[in-house]
Design a protein around this motif. Structure first.
Motif, PDB file in Angstrom:
ATOM      1  N   LEU A 318      38.014   9.085  10.951  1.00 21.78           N
ATOM      2  CA  LEU A 318      36.691   9.708  11.119  1.00 21.78           C
ATOM      3  C   LEU A 318      36.614  10.500  12.423  1.00 21.78           C
ATOM      4  CD1 LEU A 318      34.201   6.930   9.929  1.00 21.78           C
ATOM      5  CD2 LEU A 318      34.569   9.166   8.866  1.00 21.78           C
ATOM      6  N   ALA A 319      37.084   9.909  13.506  1.00 20.65           N
ATOM      7  CA  ALA A 319      37.041  10.595  14.801  1.00 20.65           C
ATOM      8  C   ALA A 319      37.932  11.829  14.799  1.00 20.65           C
ATOM      9  CB  ALA A 319      37.460   9.630  15.906  1.00 20.65           C
ATOM     10  N   ALA A 320      39.096  11.759  14.147  1.00 17.11           N
ATOM     11  CA  ALA A 320      40.012  12.910  14.109  1.00 17.11           C
ATOM     12  C   ALA A 320      39.401  14.089  13.366  1.00 17.11           C
ATOM     13  CB  ALA A 320      41.329  12.500  13.451  1.00 17.11           C
ATOM     14  N   SER A 321      38.513  13.811  12.435  1.00 16.91           N
ATOM     15  CA  SER A 321      37.968  14.881  11.596  1.00 16.91           C
ATOM     16  C   SER A 321      37.052  15.828  12.349  1.00 16.91           C
ATOM     17  CB  SER A 321      37.207  14.272  10.412  1.00 16.91           C
ATOM     18  OG  SER A 321      36.056  13.568  10.861  1.00 16.91           O
ATOM     19  N   GLN A 322      36.614  15.472  13.567  1.00 18.60           N
ATOM     20  CA  GLN A 322      35.665  16.313  14.301  1.00 18.60           C
ATOM     21  C   GLN A 322      36.178  16.750  15.668  1.00 18.60           C
ATOM     22  OE1 GLN A 322      32.890  17.523  12.917  1.00 18.60           O
ATOM     23  NE2 GLN A 322      33.514  16.416  11.071  1.00 18.60           N
ATOM     24  N   GLN A 323      37.469  16.601  15.920  1.00 15.78           N
ATOM     25  CA  GLN A 323      38.023  17.009  17.205  1.00 15.78           C
ATOM     26  C   GLN A 323      38.363  18.497  17.199  1.00 15.78           C
ATOM     27  OE1 GLN A 323      37.972  14.796  19.743  1.00 15.78           O
ATOM     28  NE2 GLN A 323      37.067  13.431  18.203  1.00 15.78           N
ATOM     29  N   GLN A 324      38.256  19.122  18.368  1.00 18.20           N
ATOM     30  CA  GLN A 324      38.626  20.530  18.523  1.00 18.20           C
ATOM     31  C   GLN A 324      39.946  20.685  19.271  1.00 18.20           C
ATOM     32  OE1 GLN A 324      36.978  22.502  16.841  1.00 18.20           O
ATOM     33  NE2 GLN A 324      34.984  21.525  16.562  1.00 18.20           N
ATOM     34  N   ASP A 325      40.334  19.671  20.024  1.00 21.19           N
ATOM     35  CA  ASP A 325      41.594  19.700  20.763  1.00 21.19           C
ATOM     36  C   ASP A 325      42.738  19.379  19.811  1.00 21.19           C
ATOM     37  OD1 ASP A 325      43.869  18.647  22.376  1.00 21.19           O
ATOM     38  OD2 ASP A 325      42.519  18.999  24.052  1.00 21.19           O
ATOM     39  N   ILE A 326      43.767  20.235  19.772  1.00 18.88           N
ATOM     40  CA  ILE A 326      44.859  20.070  18.817  1.00 18.88           C
ATOM     41  C   ILE A 326      45.602  18.754  19.036  1.00 18.88           C
ATOM     42  CG2 ILE A 326      46.449  21.401  20.281  1.00 18.88           C
ATOM     43  CD1 ILE A 326      47.767  22.432  17.736  1.00 18.88           C
ATOM     44  N   LYS A 327      45.752  18.314  20.275  1.00 21.19           N
ATOM     45  CA  LYS A 327      46.457  17.072  20.548  1.00 21.19           C
ATOM     46  C   LYS A 327      45.580  15.853  20.275  1.00 21.19           C
ATOM     47  CE  LYS A 327      49.004  16.697  24.215  1.00 21.19           C
ATOM     48  NZ  LYS A 327      49.449  16.748  25.629  1.00 21.19           N
ATOM     49  N   LYS A 328      44.278  15.987  20.463  1.00 19.10           N
ATOM     50  CA  LYS A 328      43.399  14.842  20.202  1.00 19.10           C
ATOM     51  C   LYS A 328      43.309  14.543  18.714  1.00 19.10           C
ATOM     52  CE  LYS A 328      40.461  14.207  24.216  1.00 19.10           C
ATOM     53  NZ  LYS A 328      39.073  14.003  24.688  1.00 19.10           N
ATOM     54  N   VAL A 329      43.396  15.573  17.881  1.00 20.27           N
ATOM     55  CA  VAL A 329      43.438  15.317  16.439  1.00 20.27           C
ATOM     56  C   VAL A 329      44.628  14.425  16.107  1.00 20.27           C
ATOM     57  CG1 VAL A 329      43.742  16.371  14.181  1.00 20.27           C
ATOM     58  CG2 VAL A 329      42.251  17.462  15.858  1.00 20.27           C
ATOM     59  N   LEU A 330      45.778  14.757  16.676  1.00 22.41           N
ATOM     60  CA  LEU A 330      46.982  13.965  16.420  1.00 22.41           C
ATOM     61  C   LEU A 330      46.903  12.595  17.074  1.00 22.41           C
ATOM     62  CD1 LEU A 330      49.653  16.781  16.878  1.00 22.41           C
ATOM     63  CD2 LEU A 330      48.650  15.922  14.754  1.00 22.41           C
ATOM     64  N   ALA A 331      46.205  12.499  18.210  1.00 17.71           N
ATOM     65  CA  ALA A 331      46.055  11.203  18.875  1.00 17.71           C
ATOM     66  C   ALA A 331      45.231  10.250  18.020  1.00 17.71           C
ATOM     67  CB  ALA A 331      45.404  11.392  20.236  1.00 17.71           C
ATOM     68  N   PHE A 332      44.097  10.723  17.503  1.00 14.95           N
ATOM     69  CA  PHE A 332      43.292   9.872  16.631  1.00 14.95           C
ATOM     70  C   PHE A 332      44.016   9.598  15.313  1.00 14.95           C
ATOM     71  CE2 PHE A 332      39.795  11.332  19.385  1.00 14.95           C
ATOM     72  CZ  PHE A 332      39.187  10.119  19.641  1.00 14.95           C
ATOM     73  N   SER A 333      44.834  10.552  14.882  1.00 12.95           N
ATOM     74  CA  SER A 333      45.655  10.314  13.705  1.00 12.95           C
ATOM     75  C   SER A 333      46.635   9.167  13.954  1.00 12.95           C
ATOM     76  CB  SER A 333      46.420  11.589  13.338  1.00 12.95           C
ATOM     77  OG  SER A 333      47.370  11.332  12.337  1.00 12.95           O
ATOM     78  N   THR A 334      47.213   9.116  15.149  1.00 11.26           N
ATOM     79  CA  THR A 334      48.115   8.016  15.490  1.00 11.26           C
ATOM     80  C   THR A 334      47.384   6.679  15.452  1.00 11.26           C
ATOM     81  OG1 THR A 334      49.457   9.465  16.880  1.00 11.26           O
ATOM     82  CG2 THR A 334      49.649   7.103  17.265  1.00 11.26           C
ATOM     83  N   ILE A 335      46.170   6.639  15.993  1.00 12.71           N
ATOM     84  CA  ILE A 335      45.367   5.413  15.931  1.00 12.71           C
ATOM     85  C   ILE A 335      45.169   4.986  14.482  1.00 12.71           C
ATOM     86  CG2 ILE A 335      43.074   4.466  16.377  1.00 12.71           C
ATOM     87  CD1 ILE A 335      42.941   6.219  18.873  1.00 12.71           C
ATOM     88  N   SER A 336      44.855   5.948  13.631  1.00 14.89           N
ATOM     89  CA  SER A 336      44.621   5.651  12.221  1.00 14.89           C
ATOM     90  C   SER A 336      45.879   5.121  11.543  1.00 14.89           C
ATOM     91  CB  SER A 336      44.129   6.916  11.509  1.00 14.89           C
ATOM     92  OG  SER A 336      43.887   6.674  10.144  1.00 14.89           O
ATOM     93  N   GLN A 337      47.025   5.763  11.777  1.00 18.35           N
ATOM     94  CA  GLN A 337      48.265   5.327  11.140  1.00 18.35           C
ATOM     95  C   GLN A 337      48.723   3.972  11.674  1.00 18.35           C
ATOM     96  OE1 GLN A 337      49.609   7.120   8.501  1.00 18.35           O
ATOM     97  NE2 GLN A 337      47.660   8.171   8.796  1.00 18.35           N
ATOM     98  N   LEU A 338      48.494   3.723  12.945  1.00 23.15           N
ATOM     99  CA  LEU A 338      48.809   2.397  13.489  1.00 23.15           C
ATOM    100  C   LEU A 338      47.931   1.327  12.849  1.00 23.15           C
ATOM    101  CD1 LEU A 338      49.204   3.323  17.256  1.00 23.15           C
ATOM    102  CD2 LEU A 338      51.020   2.498  15.758  1.00 23.15           C
ATOM    103  N   GLY A 339      46.694   1.691  12.533  1.00 18.70           N
ATOM    104  CA  GLY A 339      45.826   0.758  11.818  1.00 18.70           C
ATOM    105  C   GLY A 339      46.395   0.396  10.461  1.00 18.70           C
TER     106      GLY A 339
END
Length: 701
Positions: A318-339
């Motif tokens: 959910l958090a990754a879906s609204q980020q504008q920073d290209i690296k933050k999208v991937l950072a929240f994606s990492t959190i999601s995949q680790l989950g």
């Protein structure tokens, strides 16, 4: 001592002893990055041009050693070698010998190859990305030591050594995240990562105490062999402490709710560091710990683990879906995949979690390095056009709203991104599809065997698939499609007229992209059951296969169709909700639910209000109290000094003065008496007469 006797009986079957060549290889595997660190840290200033390739050469040797150990261990009996580390006296007078050593099985072997391989590619990529940095040699020194600590964590055969390497990995991540410490944001991000991880590590420390209290050893495999011989029902409370403590440690390292807040801020470090931390090292350590210690978890701990994992996966997406920073999208994606991975361990499929960890390492490292290429291209274009350095530029080179149309300038990078993103989303014929389907299958089987409410877990898992497809398609559209939003010459984005980026940056990305295809992990592009990785990992963990004995094709069939439907729906949602980004939108505030998602549900603000501010207020109160106490102590001491001076004055002038007066008077009387004794008889008569007159005067008057 019964436990120790049992330990001695089962120790010989825990693994064969390492041969001399294997011992030398293990030593070299650890020493190569350590020698690289020492060389660069001590003599880096004398090796400004060749320090990078020195580190790359040492890491290449470590990778060679890891591949040799992989060939010796994969599918074979585990290798184990240990020595007496120290002796621990007991209250009853006995002495317990604490052992430390190396344990090599299928899981350790594949993780060693993974870590050294990703580290090597990150170092090669950094040659172009970090070129010209003032602390270039120190950067490679930190990378080398970071990798060495991670290798030590993987090779450790007991929890105590693992914990030491665990802490060293955390400390090195602090140095790497805050590498550009001149930036206030980087310094704060590194401190935040360090402190949040220490919260989880307190739980890990309690788990160590509980582990030794139950098993009287820190050796993981020896303790696992003792599980069948110990009365664990009587130790249920301690086992719960052990399980929840290990879970807390993994929650900190692998960024699980509510300790995931440090990971997005870690993007302040160099992009290659983000690729290394997010792909195969630091965040993977928590999942590795949970999988390695899987037999020690009670059902209550596993249930909590599954719920935390799927909830983290969902809110991260959910958090990754609204980020504008290209690296933050991937950072929240990492959190999601680790989950997802933590959920897999919680539902009883640690081999599926590790399978996803391995596939995720390749495509996530590729995506982070691609984001570095994109950032590098935007920076190069702006610098070339405006003739200004990055920090003076009025644009954010990581903001996806400053991108667009990059497929025309960076075609190879675009192709690599599309393949890696397909693996992350979980499209067929990519590695991510296999591991993601394995996790979803495990969650469905877990829900079928439990209560009705447990179907919420796979439900959130499939919803996360939709969100993953949405935010990756959104990023793809914002970065590579449309028209370039910066009015800069197209040729200025390229490294050279004939080359979009330097080969030291593009070659690692292309190699990681190729490794994101299914063929390297399974014979079948649509079934993880035919993977050559999963059975060997399961055997290393002594875990049962999560595949059902029969009827698995039906399970896989509807899970496959539902997952693909979620991917298509998420991609379509991103396509039909795309908006043209204009300059005025930069100042337009984000409102409503988008604002909540962009700010990660205000968890940082909640922690600041509940924890940080009260702690700072308590610190200020303590400081004021300390000042008051110091003032009181100073006043008290000054009063004592004044009293002591007064006493000293009285002692000097009153006591000493009186004594001196008495002495002086006696001396004067003595002088007078001596002067009377002059030997003159007339004087004696005179004094006698005067004495007689005085006596008569006293008698009559």
């Amino acid at each position: 001592m019964a436990e120790l006797q049992t330990l001695l009986l089962v120790a010989p079957v825990l693994g064969q002893s390492l041969s001399l060549l294997e011992r030398v290889t293990v030593a070299g595997l650890l020493l190569m990055p350590l020698l690289s660190f020492l060389s660069l840290f001590l003599f880096g200033r004398k090796l400004p041009r060749h320090g990078d390739w020195l580190a790359i050469g040492f890491m290449g040797l470590s990778l060679t050693g890891a591949l040799f150990l992989f060939s010796q261990v994969w599918g074979q009996t585990p290798l184990h070698s240990e020595f007496t580390w120290f002796l621990l006296p007991q209250p009853n007078g006995e002495v317990v010998s604490m052992q430390a050593g190396v344990y090599l099985d299928n899981l350790t072997a594949v993780m060693l190859v993974l870590v050294t391989f990703i580290s090597l590619l990150v170092m090669v990529f950094s040659v172009g990305y970090m070129k010209g940095d003032a602390l270039y040699a120190r950067y490679y020194a930190y990378l080398s030591l970071f990798t060495a600590c991670m290798l030590g964590l993987l090779l450790a055969d007991n929890l105590l050594v693992l914990f030491i390497c665990w802490e060293l990995v955390g400390f090195l991540s602090y140095l790497l995240i805050g590498f550009w410490y001149q930036r206030q944001a980087a310094a704060k991000a590194s401190t935040k990562a360090f402190l949040v991880n220490r919260i989880g590590d307190v739980g890990f420390l309690w788990a160590l105490f509980a582990f030794f209290a139950v098993f009287k050893t820190f050796n993981i495999n020896s303790a696992q062999a003792l599980l069948a011989t110990l009365p664990l029902q009587a130790e249920q409370g301690v086992m719960l402490l052990l399980g929840f403590g290990l879970l807390a440690g993994a929650m900190g390292k692998s960024a699980q709710f509510p300790l995931q807040v440090w990971l997005p801020d870690a993007m302040q470090g160099p992009t290659p560091v983000s690729a290394l931390i997010h792909a195969a090292t630091m965040v993977a350590a928590g999942v590795y710990l949970l999988a390695r210690c899987f037999p020690f978890f009670l059902p209550e701990v596993l249930l909590t683990m599954a719920i935390i994992g799927v909830f983290t996966a969902f809110i991260g997406a959910l958090a990754a879906s609204q980020q504008q920073d290209i690296k933050k999208v991937l950072a929240f994606s990492t959190i999601s995949q680790l989950g997802y991975m933590v959920m897999g361990v919680g539902v009883g499929a640690p081999e599926a979690s590790l399978f996803h960890l391995i596939t995720h390492a390749f495509f996530k490292a590729s995506l982070f390095l691609i984001s570095g290429i994109v950032i590098h291209a935007i920076q190069h274009a702006w610098h070339h056009h405006s003739n200004k350095i990055l920090f003076e530029a009025p644009i954010d080179v990581q903001d996806m709203r400053n991108m667009g149309g990059l497929r025309m300038m960076l075609p190879l990078t675009f192709v690599c991104y599309g393949i890696s993103a397909g693996a992350l989303v979980g499209l067929p014929f990519f590695s991510g599809f296999l591991s993601k389907e394995a996790l979803l299958l495990a969650s469905v089987q877990w829900a079928q065997a439990g209560a009705g409410w447990q179907w919420l877990l796979p439900g959130f898992g499939f919803a996360t698939v939709l969100l993953t497809a949405y935010y990756m398609a959104r990023q793809l559209l914002l970065v590579f499609f449309g028209r370039p939003r910066l009015k800069l010459p197209l040729k200025s984005y390229k490294y050279s007229p004939r080359q979009e980026v330097s080969w030291t940056m593009l070659a690692p990305v292309m190699l990681l992209t190729v490794l994101s295809l299914w063929v390297f992990f399974s014979w079948s592009p649509l079934s993880s059951e035919q993977s050559w990785l999963v059975p060997q990992i399961a055997s290393a963990l002594a875990a049962n296969s999560f595949f059902p004995a029969n009827g698995h094709q039906a399970h896989i069939s509807w899970i496959l169709y539902l997952s693909l439907a979620m991917v298509v729906l998420g991609g379509a949602l991103a396509f039909f909700t795309r908006q043209a980004v204009r300059a005025k939108q930069f100042t337009k505030p984000v409102m409503g639910w988008r604002y909540w998602l962009k700010n990660q549900f205000f968890l940082n603000e909640a922690y600041a209000f509940v924890v940080v501010r009260p702690t700072l207020a308590l610190g200020r109160l303590t400081e004021k109290t300390d000042h008051i106490l110091n003032y009181g102590l100073h006043a008290f001491s000054k009063g004592f000094v004044a009293i002591s001076k007064l006493i000293a004055w009285g002692d000097r002038w009153v006591v000493d003065g009186a004594v001196q007066v008495v002495g002086w008077s006696s001396r004067q009387v003595g002088h007078l008496g001596r002067s009377l004794q002059n030997g003159n008889i007339q004087s004696y008569y005179l004094f006698s007469l005067l004495g007689l007159v005085a006596l008569l005067f006293w008698l009559f008057y």
